[in-house]
Design an enzyme around this catalytic site. Structure first.
Site, mmCIF file in Angstrom:
data_model
loop_
_atom_site.group_PDB
_atom_site.id
_atom_site.type_symbol
_atom_site.label_atom_id
_atom_site.label_comp_id
_atom_site.label_asym_id
_atom_site.label_seq_id
_atom_site.Cartn_x
_atom_site.Cartn_y
_atom_site.Cartn_z
ATOM 1 N N HIS A 125 0.667 -1.260 -0.006
ATOM 2 C CA HIS A 125 0.067 -0.021 0.124
ATOM 3 C C HIS A 125 0.941 1.275 0.076
ATOM 4 C CE1 HIS A 125 -1.197 3.297 2.826
ATOM 5 N NE2 HIS A 125 -2.207 3.256 2.145
ATOM 6 N N ARG A 129 -0.855 12.669 -0.297
ATOM 7 C CA ARG A 129 -1.970 13.488 -0.400
ATOM 8 C C ARG A 129 -1.538 15.031 -0.014
ATOM 9 N NH1 ARG A 129 -2.433 10.081 3.759
ATOM 10 N NH2 ARG A 129 -2.452 10.915 5.876
ATOM 11 N N HIS A 188 -7.646 -5.195 18.148
ATOM 12 C CA HIS A 188 -8.207 -6.378 18.596
ATOM 13 C C HIS A 188 -7.804 -7.704 18.469
ATOM 14 C CE1 HIS A 188 -9.121 -5.956 14.344
ATOM 15 N NE2 HIS A 188 -9.727 -7.074 14.166
#
Length: 288
Positions: A125, A129, A188
């Protein structure tokens, strides 16, 4: 709000997109061991729709998805966007300068997510920006998510990003690496999404040209380093057990992007194209 700096940033993201698409299609063409046809990017444009805060006819910008399904990349997307408008009131506080600018914003960027077909080739990835409210700043980063971590791959990927940082006084590799490790973490699961990379946000050193030069080099470092990693493992055979492990690992990718990713939240909260925002999700995944 849209000035020369914004135009330069938007033009660079489009140029980098074209470079990446050419390189990824070249990998597809050179891998002749598969009977499947080489993949090619299909580009789809979209326009940002009107918003409750701005019901008039103002051009709110849009973007273009470049999506490919091939014999090397099961799914890879290279998206660019240039959007503007007014943030909804409850989201303004989450964006620096959002309140001061009465919610007005401009944003442009590029987002790349690669899900290779081979479980021995790491997923990857990258996004960079520029966002402007009452002031402008850059953000982004790049990270690697292998199913089977490879020490040499990780070292080479990090070395390329470190070189990009070390060339620019406005960047701090150690800080950005640690930031990436904190960000791409699944609380988690109590595990990292991958082997890291760099992550940075709100980069506004006071020298826009220096910040922009660094952002450009992040994109170029990713382009070159990831292409080498794909080519390194492209011809190595793999089996069904490794494929199953890859599909399970992809489940972790989905969990992070839907639960924690700030880019996903920003895109949905600002009326972006849903298909472009969710481009990062893999084409096949299992939860055992």
């Amino acid at each position: 709000m849209i000035d020369e700096q914004c135009e330069k940033a938007a033009a660079w993201f489009a140029e980098l997109r074209d470079q990446l698409c050419r390189d990824f299609e070249r990998l597809e063409e050179t891998f002749t061991e598969s009977p499947d046809p080489a993949g090619h990017f299909i580009r789809t444009s979209w326009r940002r729709q009107g918003e409750p805060e701005n019901p008039g006819n103002e051009d709110l910008g849009g973007g273009e998805m470049a999506l490919m399904h091939g014999r090397v990349f099961e799914k890879i997307g290279v998206n660019v966007s240039v959007v503007n408008g007014t943030l909804n009131p409850e989201f303004r506080r989450a964006i620096p300068g959002g309140d001061a600018a009465q919610g007005r914003f401009w944003a442009a960027g590029i987002s790349v997510v690669a899900h290779p077909r081979s479980p021995l080739v790491p997923a990857a990835h990258m996004n960079t920006r520029m966002i402007s409210t009452d002031h402008g700043w850059f953000g982004g980063g790049a990270d690697l998510t292998p199913t089977f971590p490879d020490k040499t791959d990780a070292e080479d990927f990090h070395a390329a990003l470190k070189a990009a940082c070390d060339t620019h006084a406005v960047a701090d590799y150690d800080r950005y690496k640690a930031w990436c490790d904190r960000y791409f973490y699944l609380p988690h699961r109590q595990e990292a999404r991958g082997v890291g990379g760099i992550f940075f946000d709100e980069l506004a050193s006071g020298d826009w040209s220096a910040d922009f030069a660094f952002v450009r080099d992040v994109g170029l470092a990713f382009r070159d380093a990831y292409g080498r990693l794909v080519a390194r493992h492209l011809h190595t055979p793999w089996n069904d057990e490794q494929r199953r492990a890859q599909l399970i690992k992809r489940g972790r990718y989905v969990e992070f992007n839907l639960l924690y990713d700030r880019g996903t939240t920003f895109g949905l909260k600002t009326g972006g194209n849903v298909e472009a925002i969710l481009m990062s999700l893999p084409p096949a995944v299992i939860w055992p």
